[in-house]
Scaffold this active site. Structure first.
Site, short mmCIF file in Angstrom:
data_model
loop_
_atom_site.label_atom_id
_atom_site.label_comp_id
_atom_site.label_asym_id
_atom_site.label_seq_id
_atom_site.Cartn_x
_atom_site.Cartn_y
_atom_site.Cartn_z
N SER A 144 0.88 -1.17 0.00
CA SER A 144 0.00 0.00 0.00
C SER A 144 0.92 1.22 0.00
O SER A 144 2.11 1.12 0.33
CB SER A 144 -0.84 -0.02 1.28
OG SER A 144 -1.45 1.23 1.51
N TYR A 157 -1.58 -1.38 10.35
CA TYR A 157 -1.63 -1.42 8.87
C TYR A 157 -0.31 -0.91 8.30
O TYR A 157 0.30 -1.56 7.45
CB TYR A 157 -2.81 -0.56 8.38
CG TYR A 157 -3.16 -0.79 6.93
CD1 TYR A 157 -3.84 -1.93 6.52
CD2 TYR A 157 -2.81 0.13 5.95
CE1 TYR A 157 -4.16 -2.14 5.18
CE2 TYR A 157 -3.12 -0.06 4.61
CZ TYR A 157 -3.80 -1.21 4.23
OH TYR A 157 -4.11 -1.41 2.90
N1 LIG Z 1 -8.75 -0.73 -1.10
C1 LIG Z 1 -7.76 0.10 -0.82
O1 LIG Z 1 -7.93 1.33 -0.71
C2 LIG Z 1 -6.36 -0.47 -0.66
C3 LIG Z 1 -5.27 0.42 -0.71
C4 LIG Z 1 -3.99 -0.09 -0.56
C5 LIG Z 1 -3.80 -1.44 -0.39
N2 LIG Z 1 -4.87 -2.29 -0.34
C6 LIG Z 1 -4.62 -3.72 -0.13
O2 LIG Z 1 -5.23 -4.48 -1.16
C7 LIG Z 1 -5.42 -5.82 -0.68
C8 LIG Z 1 -6.79 -6.28 -1.08
O3 LIG Z 1 -7.77 -5.56 -0.34
P1 LIG Z 1 -9.08 -4.93 -1.01
O4 LIG Z 1 -8.92 -3.48 -0.98
O5 LIG Z 1 -9.36 -5.60 -2.28
O6 LIG Z 1 -10.17 -5.28 0.11
P2 LIG Z 1 -11.34 -6.37 0.12
O7 LIG Z 1 -11.83 -6.41 1.52
O8 LIG Z 1 -12.32 -6.07 -0.96
O9 LIG Z 1 -10.59 -7.72 -0.25
C9 LIG Z 1 -9.73 -8.38 0.66
C10 LIG Z 1 -9.94 -9.88 0.55
O10 LIG Z 1 -9.06 -10.53 1.47
C11 LIG Z 1 -9.80 -11.56 2.13
N3 LIG Z 1 -9.18 -11.88 3.42
C12 LIG Z 1 -9.22 -11.14 4.56
N4 LIG Z 1 -8.61 -11.78 5.55
C13 LIG Z 1 -8.16 -12.95 5.05
C14 LIG Z 1 -7.46 -14.05 5.61
N5 LIG Z 1 -7.11 -14.07 6.90
N6 LIG Z 1 -7.15 -15.09 4.80
C15 LIG Z 1 -7.54 -15.10 3.50
N7 LIG Z 1 -8.23 -14.09 2.93
C16 LIG Z 1 -8.54 -13.03 3.69
C17 LIG Z 1 -11.19 -10.98 2.27
O11 LIG Z 1 -12.17 -11.97 2.52
C18 LIG Z 1 -11.36 -10.27 0.94
O12 LIG Z 1 -11.93 -11.12 -0.04
C19 LIG Z 1 -5.16 -5.77 0.83
O13 LIG Z 1 -3.89 -6.31 1.10
C20 LIG Z 1 -5.21 -4.30 1.13
O14 LIG Z 1 -4.47 -3.97 2.28
C21 LIG Z 1 -6.15 -1.83 -0.48
#
Ligand SMILES: NC(=O)c1ccc[n+]([C@@H]2O[C@H](COP(=O)([O-])OP(=O)(O)OC[C@H]3O[C@@H](n4cnc5c(N)ncnc54)[C@H](O)[C@@H]3O)[C@@H](O)[C@H]2O)c1
Length: 282
Positions: A144, A157
């Site tokens: 991130s 985080y």
């Molecule tokens: N959305 C944002 O603004 C953003 C920004 C920077 C980084 N990220 C990163 O992107 C990645 C994906 O997140 P997203 O934004 O798509 O959110 P999201 O919640 O839509 O997707 C995350 C997925 O991870 C799964 N998950 C959570 N805990 C888990 C576990 N213990 N084991 C297996 N699966 C698990 C959830 O069920 C979900 O399907 C994450 O690592 C997040 O930190 C997101």
């Protein structure tokens, strides 16, 4: 890695958000898909959608905090599809809380276990066979912008994402030293419109039980949900990732406007300036 056809991608956190989009784009590029996620109903929906699109899919309900479950995932993936070519260590949760709060320790542990240890386990379990088979392949670790500049109130985080950046840089250098065919990228988005703001939907009861009651719609939570909802689309993020894998590009920064915080932080470090709000990522 420029030939995706008939190759295999493993994606954690594949049931929704960025992970689901990566599955769609790697599937459309001709890859077999191995989807791993802790959220069963969402995973089932993803399998239906991707199978109906005609992509070969294997799905496993796993918790990336569990090393044994990642070992089983690797075994199942290779039994079904043979060599693994793309590994996206993407599962993650957004959780925070002030450093000075003594009562949120288990939420910190939960976040770091998923966001950092999940990625460490993924690399350690999948890498040996990826190195061994010698075909072009690639690891994408989802960090991130919070892994490059620290905003307040996001301690666990930030810690987890700095860890993922450090792990990925280290791995990239080691793969070069060892002259392997494994490319490495680290994905560092700012806000993306996904379900990240409601990550606690997957928080285990034993973790939740340790936390003080939070008002249903706290100001902070409402603010985060609005920023996430106003983020860029997963489709754009997926295009950045596929382009980086194709061109063996390490840094995947999807938000040009967020780079200023990284530059300010680097300047502050080398000039001995104390951390300030100017060096956040959003
Ligand atoms: N959305 C944002 O603004 C953003 C920004 C920077 C980084 N990220 C990163 O992107 C990645 C994906 O997140 P997203 O934004 O798509 O959110 P999201 O919640 O839509 O997707 C995350 C997925 O991870 C799964 N998950 C959570 N805990 C888990 C576990 N213990 N084991 C297996 N699966 C698990 C959830 O069920 C979900 O399907 C994450 O690592 C997040 O930190 C997101």
């Amino acid at each position: 890695m420029d030939d995706f056809s008939g190759k295999t991608a493993v994606i954690t956190g594949a049931a929704s958000g960025i992970g689901l989009e990566l599955a769609k784009q790697f599937g459309a590029a001709g890859m077999n898909l191995v989807l791993a996620d802790v959220e069963r109903p969402a995973l089932d929906r993803a399998v239906t959608e991707l199978s109906e699109a005609g992509y070969p899919v294997l799905a496993r309900e796993i918790d990336v905090r569990e090393h044994d479950q990642i070992i089983d995932l690797d075994r199942a993936a290779r039994d079904r599809f043979g060599n693994i070519h793309v590994l996206c260590n993407n599962a993650g949760v957004g959780a925070g809380g002030p450093v000075a709060d003594p009562d949120n320790l288990e939420a910190w542990r939960w976040t770091i276990d998923i966001n950092l240890w999940g990625v460490i386990y993924g690399c350690k379990v999948f890498l040996p066979a990826m190195i061994e088979h010698g075909e072009q392949c690639h690891i994408v670790n989802t960090a991130s912008m919070a892994g490059l500049a620290s905003a307040p109130m996001m301690g666990p985080y930030n810690i987890s994402k700095y860890g993922v950046v450090a792990l990925s840089e280290t791995l990239s250098k080691e793969m070069q030293m060892m002259q392997t065919a494994v490319g490495v990228s680290v994905l560092c988005p700012a806000f993306v419109a996904t379900g990240i703001a409601t990550s606690d939907r997957n928080m285990p009861d034993d973790v939740r039980a340790t936390l003080p009651e939070r008002p249903a719609a706290s100001g902070m939570q409402t603010q985060i949900e609005a920023m996430v909802a106003g983020g860029i689309s997963t489709e754009v993020v997926g295009q950045h990732v596929l382009d980086a894998v194709r061109n063996d590009r390490f840094w995947i920064l999807t938000h040009d406007e967020a780079k200023a915080g990284v530059i300010t932080r680097a300047d502050d470090i080398v000039n001995g300036v104390n951390p300030s709000m100017r060096a956040g990522f959003a």
